[in-house]
Design an enzyme around this catalytic site. Structure first.
Site, PDB file in Angstrom:
ATOM      1  CB  SER A  97       0.247  -3.929 -24.461  1.00 46.81           C
ATOM      2  OG  SER A  97       0.197  -4.485 -25.746  1.00 46.81           O
ATOM      3  CG  HIS A 103       0.782   0.480 -23.787  1.00 45.89           C
ATOM      4  ND1 HIS A 103       1.352   0.775 -25.013  1.00 45.89           N
ATOM      5  CD2 HIS A 103       0.047  -0.642 -23.982  1.00 45.89           C
ATOM      6  CE1 HIS A 103       0.978  -0.128 -25.906  1.00 45.89           C
ATOM      7  NE2 HIS A 103       0.179  -0.991 -25.302  1.00 45.89           N
TER       8      HIS A 103
END
Length: 294
Positions: free
Chosen positions: A199, A245
């Site tokens: 991610s 992230h």
């Protein structure tokens, strides 16, 4: 009356410029030199010599098309790096299903203790965890199969376009450094936490897609919408590492700024130097944090 005849006038017979002993009347259509059958190369009109053909090939290579950001290569090139990354992630997921121990050995952990009392983590010298984690995915946690499913879809959706405009080397550097950025931020903020997933690298691609899209005048609404939705999920769903992230997003956007807005005259310097500087900066942060923990 004399019957003696005068000798015939001497004539100069042309010979091949590479093989002086071979007579020929064929000229190279480019340099106009005489060439024998061995030296002839078919051309669109007539024949060319081997040197002119080689010179033409060199010119064609030097004039290879480049993208707006300086990447060289055919526009329709297959996104080899993207497909390879997807393949590696899927392969590692299969390995995880066969042996859960793989996750314990390769996931991102700053400093932790196993059930057997073994101290592990980046602070213990296992720096490879900063990179290996981006090829792993949640196997049976809160996200489950949707974790790898969404990440691979996102990589397939935005990766090929970025690989095409950046070139394979720049694109791979962007991906790996973005993933590394996510791991480093997690290490700085929550060194005792654990995380897996691509991610961070995917968010880096999102940020780069937006920056480069703005630079090239392409529509950025869809990627901005996708980014906002994913940020909302990041901070609302339990069990998601927001550090990974955000770290990936920031690093990816910064590198993309250098790739997209580097002066044309110094493009190579920026495209090479900025990733190196980013790598050194991230390694320095990890070193400082490690010293503080140990």
């Amino acid at each position: 009356m004399s019957t003696e005849q005068s000798p015939a006038p001497e004539t100069s017979v042309p010979t091949c410029y590479r093989h002086p002993g071979r007579e020929t009347y064929v000229r190279c259509t480019r340099c106009d030199r005489y060439i024998c059958p061995e030296c002839m190369r078919d051309a669109a009109v007539g024949h060319q010599c081997v040197e002119c053909v080689a010179e033409g090939h060199r010119g064609a290579r030097s004039a290879a098309p480049r993208t707006a950001l300086g990447a060289r290569g055919p526009v329709s090139a297959m996104p080899v790096v993207t497909y390879t990354l997807i393949g590696l992630c899927i392969l590692m997921y299969i390995v995880e299903l066969a042996s859960p121990r793989v996750v314990l050995d390769l996931e991102m952990v700053g400093l932790g203790v196993t059930h057997q009392g073994e101290v592990v983590g980046v602070a213990e010298g296992e720096w490879y965890r900063l990179v290996s984690t981006m090829f792993l995915h949640d196997r049976d946690g809160s996200l489950g199969f949707t974790h790898i499913l969404f990440n691979m879809w996102a990589l397939y959706a935005v990766g090929p376009a970025l690989e095409q405009v950046l070139g394979r080397g720049r694109y791979l550097a962007l991906y790996l450094l973005s993933g590394l950025g996510g791991s480093v931020l997690l290490y700085l903020v929550e060194p005792y936490g654990a995380a897996v997933g691509a991610s961070g690298a995917i968010f880096g691609l999102f940020g780069a897609y937006f920056v480069i899209g703005r630079r090239l005048g392409a529509p950025t609404g869809p990627i901005l919408f996708l980014l906002v939705i994913n940020l909302a999920i990041t901070f609302s769903v339990k069990g998601i590492s927001w550090e990974g992230h955000i770290g990936g997003l920031v690093v990816g956007a910064l590198i993309a700024l250098a790739f997209a807005y580097a002066p044309a005259a110094r493009r190579r310097l920026f495209h090479t130097g900025v990733p190196v500087v980013m790598l050194v900066a991230l390694a320095t942060l990890v070193t400082v944090k490690t010293l503080a923990l140990t």
